[in-house]
Enzyme design. Structure first.
Site, PDB file in Angstrom:
ATOM      1  N   CYS A 225      53.961   5.504  66.359  1.00 29.76           N
ATOM      2  CA  CYS A 225      54.191   4.075  66.604  1.00 29.76           C
ATOM      3  C   CYS A 225      54.781   3.477  65.338  1.00 29.76           C
ATOM      4  CB  CYS A 225      52.864   3.408  66.974  1.00 29.76           C
ATOM      5  SG  CYS A 225      53.025   1.705  67.532  1.00 29.76           S
TER       6      CYS A 225
ATOM      7  N   CYS B 164      62.026  -2.863  73.073  1.00 24.87           N
ATOM      8  CA  CYS B 164      61.174  -3.272  71.956  1.00 24.87           C
ATOM      9  C   CYS B 164      61.768  -4.486  71.271  1.00 24.87           C
ATOM     10  CB  CYS B 164      61.031  -2.127  70.956  1.00 24.87           C
ATOM     11  SG  CYS B 164      59.964  -2.521  69.556  1.00 24.87           S
TER      12      CYS B 164
END
Length: 424
Positions: free
Chosen positions: A159, A353
């Site tokens: 991540c 994102c």
């Protein structure tokens, strides 16, 4: 009548409960097991670190929205999933039986794999609201006596967006406080290059993010393997392409936020056929476990192989758009199964994102997430920060109302409509 249990109430678990309640038959029971009675909007944690949000701003009490949707909420920590008995055993001794189980636990944070890493060590975290609150206290103390800052993601991390966000948001806040000139900053990452993101880049993320780092006078070390964190110092090995040690760095630090590697939670680790050696849930194309087909897995807790070989281990992120797609497939498949049909829905595994940098940001869209792609786009600007703030308000509002909508899909359509990306 069937009993469906959702284990976990994070991003995937909450929307899964709402979606499943709509998809299954009226007579079926839906139960959520979660360690807390609240939902936390994790994407806002970097803002909590610098004091732009309080804990209360990003916490949602789940009791009312769950009750509104006729979903039972069981507050407790799962000690063990017992697939052969079709039950979840809690740490307080309770046992919750199920006909179908949806595992949405998220990950366990593997801080203990690196000496001195994590909130109990010498680096901060934005992976949980409690960590972010602690990090804010540490950040305020740091600002009274500033010095070197290290932000990044360690070996095995999967991540990377929040690492870039935290780095840039801290830099923005330091400029606002007029102390940026007293703070050398370094980004330390297991990625083979800046903007890799565990996805081998998306669009021009390499150039966009390198440009941001240069513009903000932030140094970086890629192919980094963190050896230890200690008071005032982080030891990092920089590897060459062949995996040999290229350079050893002893980096001074006054403040650090490092994302850890993830692993599966204790409740599902070391169950043959259910999870892999790292503890992640094994699933097929319909989100079902091959050995225990009454068990589904969604979100960060599922097993996905990395994209290619890298000098330092780099995991694949499970982004919100991707998780949303897994949720929809799982809910629809459960509805089909309970009506005597074969499951036919598959997650699309697309990625969108919005990486906020405090004053502007970088956005990317990957369809599908793993290349080659039909859409491979990235862009930057002040509109990304505005969009991220809007996303926060939108999503928290929907959770409070007990609603689930395909936000990420709508966001992509919005970007196409505004000609931010080309439709394919």
């Amino acid at each position: 009548m069937a009993k469906i249990v959702v284990l976990g109430a994070g991003l995937g678990g909450v929307i899964a409960a709402f979606e499943i309640r709509k998809s299954v038959r009226p007579e079926d029971d839906v139960t959520v097991i979660n360690e807390n009675a609240f939902y936390q909007f994790v994407p806002s944690n970097p803002w909590v670190l610098v004091g732009w949000r309080d804990r209360e701003d990003i916490i949602v009490d789940l009791i009312k929205p769950m009750k509104k949707r006729h979903i039972e909420l069981v507050v407790g920590k799962a000690e063990r999933v017992e697939p052969d008995q079709k039950r979840v055993r809690l740490t307080d001794g309770r046992e919750i039986g199920y006909d179908y189980l949806v595992i949405a636990t998220g990950p366990e944070l593997a801080f203990n794999e690196i000496e001195g890493l994590g909130p109990k060590g010498f680096t901060q975290s934005v992976c949980h609201i409690d960590h972010a609150v602690q990090a804010h206290t540490a950040f305020e103390a740091f600002c009274q006596d500033p010095g070197p800052v290290i932000v990044g993601a360690v070996q095995g991390a999967s991540c990377f967006g929040p690492a870039y966000e935290t780095l840039m948001i801290i830099e923005t806040e330091l400029r606002r406080r007029r102390i940026r000139d007293r703070v050398p900053m370094t980004y330390v990452t297991s990625e083979p290059y800046i903007g890799h993101l565990g996805l081998d880049g998306v669009g021009d993320t390499k150039s966009l993010l390198e440009s941001e780092l240069r513009e903000r006078h932030i140094k970086w070390i890629t192919n980094a393997r963190v050896i230890r964190a200690a008071p005032g110092m982080m030891t990092v090995e920089e590897l060459a392409e062949d995996g040999s040690v290229k350079q050893l760095h002893e980096l001074p630090m006054k403040f650090s936020m490092m994302l850890p590697a993830f692993r599966g939670v204790d409740a599902v680790r070391d169950i043959e056929g259910l999870s892999n050696p790292r503890g992640f849930i094994l699933t097929d194309k319909h989100q079902r476990n091959p050995k225990f087909p009454e068990i589904f897995g969604i979100g960060v807790c599922i097993a996905i192989p990395p994209i290619g070989k890298t000098p330092v281990p780099v995991g694949v992120p499970k982004t919100g758009f991707m998780i949303e797609s897994m949720v929809t497939a799982t809910a629809e498949n459960l509805g089909q199964i309970l009506r005597g049909e074969a499951p036919s829905h598959e997650a699309t595994w697309n990625a969108i994102c919005l990486a906020d940098f405090g004053d502007k940001g970088v956005a990317f869209v990957a369809q599908p997430q793993i290349p080659p792609r039909n859409v491979n786009w990235s862009g930057s600007g002040g509109w990304v920060h505005t969009a991220k703030v809007g996303f926060e308000k939108y999503f928290i509002g929907k959770v409070k109302a007990g609603k689930s909508e395909t936000f990420y899909e709508n966001a992509v359509l919005g970007l196409i409509k505004t000609k931010k990306i080309k439709a394919h």
